[in-house]
Design a protein around this motif. Structure first.
Motif, PDB file in Angstrom:
ATOM      1  N   ASN A 194      21.278  32.576 -33.692  1.00  0.00           N
ATOM      2  CA  ASN A 194      22.891  33.053 -33.465  1.00  0.00           C
ATOM      3  C   ASN A 194      22.960  34.130 -32.457  1.00  0.00           C
ATOM      4  O   ASN A 194      22.010  34.912 -32.519  1.00  0.00           O
ATOM      5  CB  ASN A 194      23.614  33.240 -34.841  1.00  0.00           C
ATOM      6  N   GLY A 195      23.487  34.193 -31.488  1.00  0.00           N
ATOM      7  CA  GLY A 195      23.889  35.438 -30.532  1.00  0.00           C
ATOM      8  C   GLY A 195      22.718  35.465 -29.722  1.00  0.00           C
ATOM      9  O   GLY A 195      22.349  36.450 -28.784  1.00  0.00           O
ATOM     10  N   ALA A 196      21.815  34.458 -29.269  1.00  0.00           N
ATOM     11  CA  ALA A 196      20.890  34.445 -28.525  1.00  0.00           C
ATOM     12  C   ALA A 196      21.384  34.463 -26.905  1.00  0.00           C
ATOM     13  O   ALA A 196      20.622  34.704 -26.013  1.00  0.00           O
ATOM     14  CB  ALA A 196      19.856  33.211 -28.679  1.00  0.00           C
ATOM     15  N   GLY A 197      22.574  33.712 -26.927  1.00  0.00           N
ATOM     16  CA  GLY A 197      22.832  33.839 -25.153  1.00  0.00           C
ATOM     17  C   GLY A 197      23.502  32.355 -25.000  1.00  0.00           C
ATOM     18  O   GLY A 197      23.514  32.080 -23.653  1.00  0.00           O
ATOM     19  N   LYS A 198      22.948  31.536 -25.946  1.00  0.00           N
ATOM     20  CA  LYS A 198      23.234  29.991 -25.360  1.00  0.00           C
ATOM     21  C   LYS A 198      24.505  29.886 -24.758  1.00  0.00           C
ATOM     22  O   LYS A 198      24.731  29.130 -23.564  1.00  0.00           O
ATOM     23  CB  LYS A 198      23.003  29.161 -26.452  1.00  0.00           C
ATOM     24  N   SER A 199      25.642  30.059 -25.595  1.00  0.00           N
ATOM     25  CA  SER A 199      27.015  29.735 -24.928  1.00  0.00           C
ATOM     26  C   SER A 199      27.183  30.521 -23.837  1.00  0.00           C
ATOM     27  O   SER A 199      27.864  30.019 -22.743  1.00  0.00           O
ATOM     28  CB  SER A 199      28.178  30.103 -26.147  1.00  0.00           C
ATOM     29  N   THR A 200      26.978  31.856 -23.691  1.00  0.00           N
ATOM     30  CA  THR A 200      27.075  32.742 -22.648  1.00  0.00           C
ATOM     31  C   THR A 200      26.510  32.094 -21.429  1.00  0.00           C
ATOM     32  O   THR A 200      26.952  32.095 -20.238  1.00  0.00           O
ATOM     33  CB  THR A 200      26.434  34.298 -22.905  1.00  0.00           C
TER      34      THR A 200
ATOM     35  N   HIS B  61      22.021  23.790 -33.129  1.00  0.00           N
ATOM     36  CA  HIS B  61      21.280  24.308 -34.096  1.00  0.00           C
ATOM     37  C   HIS B  61      20.506  23.599 -34.823  1.00  0.00           C
ATOM     38  O   HIS B  61      19.611  24.178 -35.606  1.00  0.00           O
ATOM     39  CB  HIS B  61      22.162  25.253 -35.029  1.00  0.00           C
TER      40      HIS B  61
ATOM     41  N   GLU C 113      26.865  22.542 -28.796  1.00  0.00           N
ATOM     42  CA  GLU C 113      26.639  22.321 -30.325  1.00  0.00           C
ATOM     43  C   GLU C 113      27.725  21.207 -30.610  1.00  0.00           C
ATOM     44  O   GLU C 113      28.579  21.157 -31.420  1.00  0.00           O
ATOM     45  CB  GLU C 113      27.046  23.416 -31.105  1.00  0.00           C
TER      46      GLU C 113
ATOM     47  N   PHE D  34      27.621  42.707 -20.505  1.00  0.00           N
ATOM     48  CA  PHE D  34      28.783  43.054 -21.161  1.00  0.00           C
ATOM     49  C   PHE D  34      28.812  44.538 -21.216  1.00  0.00           C
ATOM     50  O   PHE D  34      28.491  45.048 -22.577  1.00  0.00           O
ATOM     51  CB  PHE D  34      29.274  42.308 -22.467  1.00  0.00           C
TER      52      PHE D  34
ATOM     53  N   GLN E  96      31.646  25.087 -27.760  1.00  0.00           N
ATOM     54  CA  GLN E  96      31.216  25.167 -29.050  1.00  0.00           C
ATOM     55  C   GLN E  96      32.407  25.128 -30.165  1.00  0.00           C
ATOM     56  O   GLN E  96      32.272  24.211 -30.984  1.00  0.00           O
ATOM     57  CB  GLN E  96      30.642  26.367 -29.333  1.00  0.00           C
TER      58      GLN E  96
ATOM     59  N   LEU F 264      25.710  45.978 -22.870  1.00  0.00           N
ATOM     60  CA  LEU F 264      25.134  44.924 -23.785  1.00  0.00           C
ATOM     61  C   LEU F 264      24.479  43.717 -22.831  1.00  0.00           C
ATOM     62  O   LEU F 264      25.085  43.366 -22.013  1.00  0.00           O
ATOM     63  CB  LEU F 264      25.982  44.463 -24.924  1.00  0.00           C
TER      64      LEU F 264
ATOM     65  N   VAL G   2      23.124  40.327 -22.319  1.00  0.00           N
ATOM     66  CA  VAL G   2      23.367  39.060 -23.252  1.00  0.00           C
ATOM     67  C   VAL G   2      22.477  38.179 -22.525  1.00  0.00           C
ATOM     68  O   VAL G   2      21.959  37.323 -23.505  1.00  0.00           O
ATOM     69  CB  VAL G   2      24.913  38.845 -23.387  1.00  0.00           C
TER      70      VAL G   2
HETATM   71  N1  LIG Z   1      32.810  38.156 -23.785  1.00  0.00           N
HETATM   72  C1  LIG Z   1      32.062  38.972 -24.458  1.00  0.00           C
HETATM   73  N2  LIG Z   1      31.979  40.406 -24.557  1.00  0.00           N
HETATM   74  C2  LIG Z   1      31.316  41.237 -25.141  1.00  0.00           C
HETATM   75  N3  LIG Z   1      30.157  40.611 -25.914  1.00  0.00           N
HETATM   76  C3  LIG Z   1      29.773  38.767 -25.645  1.00  0.00           C
HETATM   77  C4  LIG Z   1      30.681  38.164 -25.096  1.00  0.00           C
HETATM   78  N4  LIG Z   1      30.561  36.903 -25.110  1.00  0.00           N
HETATM   79  C5  LIG Z   1      29.475  36.968 -25.873  1.00  0.00           C
HETATM   80  N5  LIG Z   1      28.957  38.272 -26.008  1.00  0.00           N
HETATM   81  C6  LIG Z   1      27.683  38.702 -26.962  1.00  0.00           C
HETATM   82  O1  LIG Z   1      26.752  38.055 -26.521  1.00  0.00           O
HETATM   83  C7  LIG Z   1      25.922  37.729 -27.240  1.00  0.00           C
HETATM   84  C8  LIG Z   1      25.380  36.087 -27.309  1.00  0.00           C
HETATM   85  O2  LIG Z   1      26.446  35.243 -27.707  1.00  0.00           O
HETATM   86  P1  LIG Z   1      26.479  33.776 -27.454  1.00  0.00           P
HETATM   87  O3  LIG Z   1      27.781  33.361 -27.725  1.00  0.00           O
HETATM   88  O4  LIG Z   1      25.973  33.270 -25.858  1.00  0.00           O
HETATM   89  O5  LIG Z   1      25.343  33.191 -28.346  1.00  0.00           O
HETATM   90  P2  LIG Z   1      25.029  32.056 -28.605  1.00  0.00           P
HETATM   91  O6  LIG Z   1      23.589  31.788 -28.697  1.00  0.00           O
HETATM   92  O7  LIG Z   1      25.939  30.872 -28.145  1.00  0.00           O
HETATM   93  O8  LIG Z   1      25.050  32.251 -30.538  1.00  0.00           O
HETATM   94  P3  LIG Z   1      25.783  30.987 -31.451  1.00  0.00           P
HETATM   95  O9  LIG Z   1      24.368  30.113 -31.736  1.00  0.00           O
HETATM   96  O10 LIG Z   1      26.211  31.604 -32.526  1.00  0.00           O
HETATM   97  O11 LIG Z   1      26.725  30.166 -30.731  1.00  0.00           O
HETATM   98  C9  LIG Z   1      26.342  38.044 -28.743  1.00  0.00           C
HETATM   99  O12 LIG Z   1      25.812  39.281 -29.054  1.00  0.00           O
HETATM  100  C10 LIG Z   1      27.934  38.113 -28.439  1.00  0.00           C
HETATM  101  O13 LIG Z   1      28.517  39.003 -29.227  1.00  0.00           O
END
Ligand SMILES: Nc1ncnc2c1ncn2[C@@H]1O[C@H](COP(=O)(O)OP(=O)(O)OP(=O)(O)O)[C@@H](O)[C@H]1O
Ligand SMILES: [Mg+2]
Lengths: 245, 328
Positions: A42-48, A200, A167, A17, A89, A20, A22
């Motif tokens: 948290n923020g590892a990128g799983k949902s992404t 988690h 989750e 992004f 999520q 950044l 991700v």
């Molecule tokens: N649309 C977006 N634009 C900018 N940054 C993003 C976007 N979507 C996610 N991110 C960033 O990507 C990183 C990973 O986010 P993600 O939601 O994939 O984490 P996660 O592993 O699912 O975390 P959690 O366990 O908290 O759900 C985070 O730093 C988030 O801020």
């Protein structure tokens, strides 16, 4: 795992992004009827990662193959029709619809022709998650736990080969968590799907999954059996922070 | 929570009885020439417009602010086809009434509007944010109006087109066609909302992301609902041409053709089947009364009614009576 057995293949997937990064250089292969845990801080990128697989985001680099076919850049509704279903999520049910109508959406639109009798498929899915009694209740009036189950039922009704759960236990109490574990096991056993499960609650993952993948800061740092994962140094560091030098 | 006051079947029965009763009204002595008769014709016309707006906005969740443009397109299409005799050739000479409520002409009025909706809907609806669509459709309305003002001989410029008036000495056919269209649109939307398409439309309104993740082609659903809405507005515009004959840019592209049906739907109940009809009846009565009682304060009074309705009936008349959102 046989190469022809591979359902989903991520090849050097990157998601950025702006500046950044991700997800970085992610390679994952998922076979038929696997139950894989996907964990990471948290923020590892799983949902992404889920969003990239289901085409809500386009990867900035790399390829995604499903059953050998390149699906990178395919529209989200087509991905579902091809056989990849998911949950969110933050639960996303259709709030003004009844439980049954929610599931009908998956059966009618998500199945890409695999489901012949949408009504009975929807009924089956409702039973599978144990919500038959709430068939005609509107989703807006359902509890979080029921909505999470409903989301799974809706995904199952589309008769997917791969199910992505983001989750499913978040916000549930211990009784509901036990019920969720049972449902996930049942879905895998009865529907023959592969499940990639973000959670988690690591202990639940370690107990139920035979394979676990760990993400940290957008990198895949481990992929193995629960036994291998708990002994992995990188994983321990990711969860406990850098060891004091 | 309000209890469900009436079951769905009761509403269906009420609607059927009401339509039959309205169809029998012309048989009452003196009815056809009464003021109430033309009042009801306008209620039907606005109810059709409100149902059209409700399809895309109430059921589909896409706030169109351009339905007056589709109304105008339908009206102009009808007037132009008629004046230029583009459809019926020499038949027109032997049957001078052939364009009156001609189903082909009226359908074309709807189709022209629907095609316009598809052309602007595709770019506007592929944006994720709904406000692009609302503002885009509003802008579209203005652009279409300017285009018709500058359309030269074809559109008659700022004056517009006058259809060759023939034998209009009774409002009876207008009334019956209006009633038939209102009922027909109601039945069509009811069937649509009970079909698989209705399921997709509600899914898109409730949660676009979940809809597409569950196999729904969101853009296709939105654009088709918008086109359906435009078609209904176009047919309404066509009907209006048979009443007004003189189709000019200021009359048929007036913003009121969008705003009033919008208010009527909100008051009656967005996303319900009978709400737009009920809203059209109630609000048109209010507007009409206000015009008679205090001509100078008409806009204020109708504005007040809307505010009061939003305060006391935030979910609209239909939901307040029926209790359940999609009951009727
Ligand atoms: N649309 C977006 N634009 C900018 N940054 C993003 C976007 N979507 C996610 N991110 C960033 O990507 C990183 C990973 O986010 P993600 O939601 O994939 O984490 P996660 O592993 O699912 O975390 P959690 O366990 O908290 O759900 C985070 O730093 C988030 O801020
Ligand atoms: Mg997440």
């Amino acid at each position: 795992m046989q190469p022809d057995d591979t359902l989903l293949h991520l090849e050097a997937v990157q998601k950025r992004f702006g500046g950044l990064v991700v997800l970085n250089n992610i390679d994952i292969a998922i076979g038929a009827n696997e139950l894989i845990g996907l964990i990471g801080p948290n923020g590892a990128g799983k949902s992404t990662l889920f969003n990239v697989i289901t085409a809500l985001y386009t990867p900035t680099q790399g390829r995604i193959r499903f059953r050998g076919r390149d699906i990178t850049g395919t529209a989200p509704h087509r991905i579902c029709r091809l056989g990849i279903a998911r949950t969110f999520q933050l639960v996303r049910t259709f709030l003004t619809m009844t439980a049954f109508e929610n599931i009908m959406v998956g059966a009618v639109y998500g199945s890409g022709g695999r489901v012949r009798h949408a009504t009975s498929a929807a009924q089956d899915a409702l039973e599978l998650v144990g919500l038959s009694a709430k068939r005609d209740i509107r989703t807006a009036h359902m509890t979080l736990s029921d909505r999470r189950l409903l989301e799974i039922a809706r995904a199952v009704a589309s008769s997917p080969a791969l199910l992505l759960l983001d989750e499913p236990m978040a916000g549930l109490n211990p009784t509901e968590i036990q019920r969720m574990v049972d449902v996930i096991r049942r879905v895998r056993a009865e529907k023959g799907v592969s499940i990639l499960w973000v959670e988690h609650k690591v202990d639940a993952i370690m107990k139920v999954c035979s394979r676990v993948i760990v993400l940290d800061h957008g990198e895949k740092i481990a992929d193995g059996t629960p036994r291998e994962i708990v002994a992995n140094r990188k994983v321990i560091e990711a969860y406990l922070g850098e060891p004091a030098a | 929570m309000l209890k469900q006051a009436l079951p769905q079947r009761a509403w269906t029965a009420i609607a059927i009885v009401a339509v039959i009763a309205l169809a029998l009204v012309p048989l009452l002595p003196g009815a056809v020439d009464s003021y109430a008769f033309s009042f009801l014709f306008f209620v039907f016309l606005y109810a059709i417009m409100a149902q059209g707006w409700n399809l895309v906005a109430g059921f589909g969740g896409q706030i169109s602010l351009g339905n007056h443009a589709f109304f105008g397109l339908g009206a102009y299409t009808t007037a132009i086809l008629w004046t230029g005799n583009y459809l019926w050739g020499s038949l027109y000479d032997s049957h001078p009434d052939i364009y009156y409520f001609d189903p082909v002409t009226m359908t074309l009025g709807g189709l022209v509007a629907a095609v316009a909706a598809i052309i602007i809907g595709l770019p506007l609806l592929s944006k994720l944010r709904g406000d692009y669509f609302a503002l885009g459709t509003l802008g579209f309305g203005e652009i279409v109006k300017v285009m018709f003002i500058n359309g030269g001989d074809f559109t008659g410029g700022a004056f517009g087109v006058v259809a060759p008036a023939g034998t209009f000495d009774t409002l009876l056919p207008h009334y019956l066609v209006g009633l038939g269209l209102m009922a027909g649109v109601g039945v069509a939307i009811r069937l649509l909302m009970r079909s698989r398409y209705g399921l997709a439309l509600i899914a898109v309104r409730d949660d676009e992301m979940a809809a597409s993740a569950n196999g729904i082609d969101v853009l296709k659903v939105k654009v088709s609902a918008f086109a359906g809405s435009a078609f209904i507005a176009g047919v309404a515009g066509s009907l209006y041409t048979y009443y007004i004959f003189h189709v000019g840019p200021d009359s048929v592209f007036d913003l009121d053709w969008m705003l009033l049906p919008l208010m009527m739907t909100v008051v009656g109940g967005t996303g319900t089947l009978l709400g737009p009809i009920l809203g059209a009846l109630v609000m048109y009565a209010v507007f009409d009364l206000a015009k008679i009682v205090v001509p100078d304060y008409h806009p204020v009074i109708s504005g007040l009614t809307i505010i009061l309705a939003m305060l006391f009936l935030p979910k609209g008349l239909m939901r307040s009576f029926a209790g359940r959102a999609r009951a009727a």
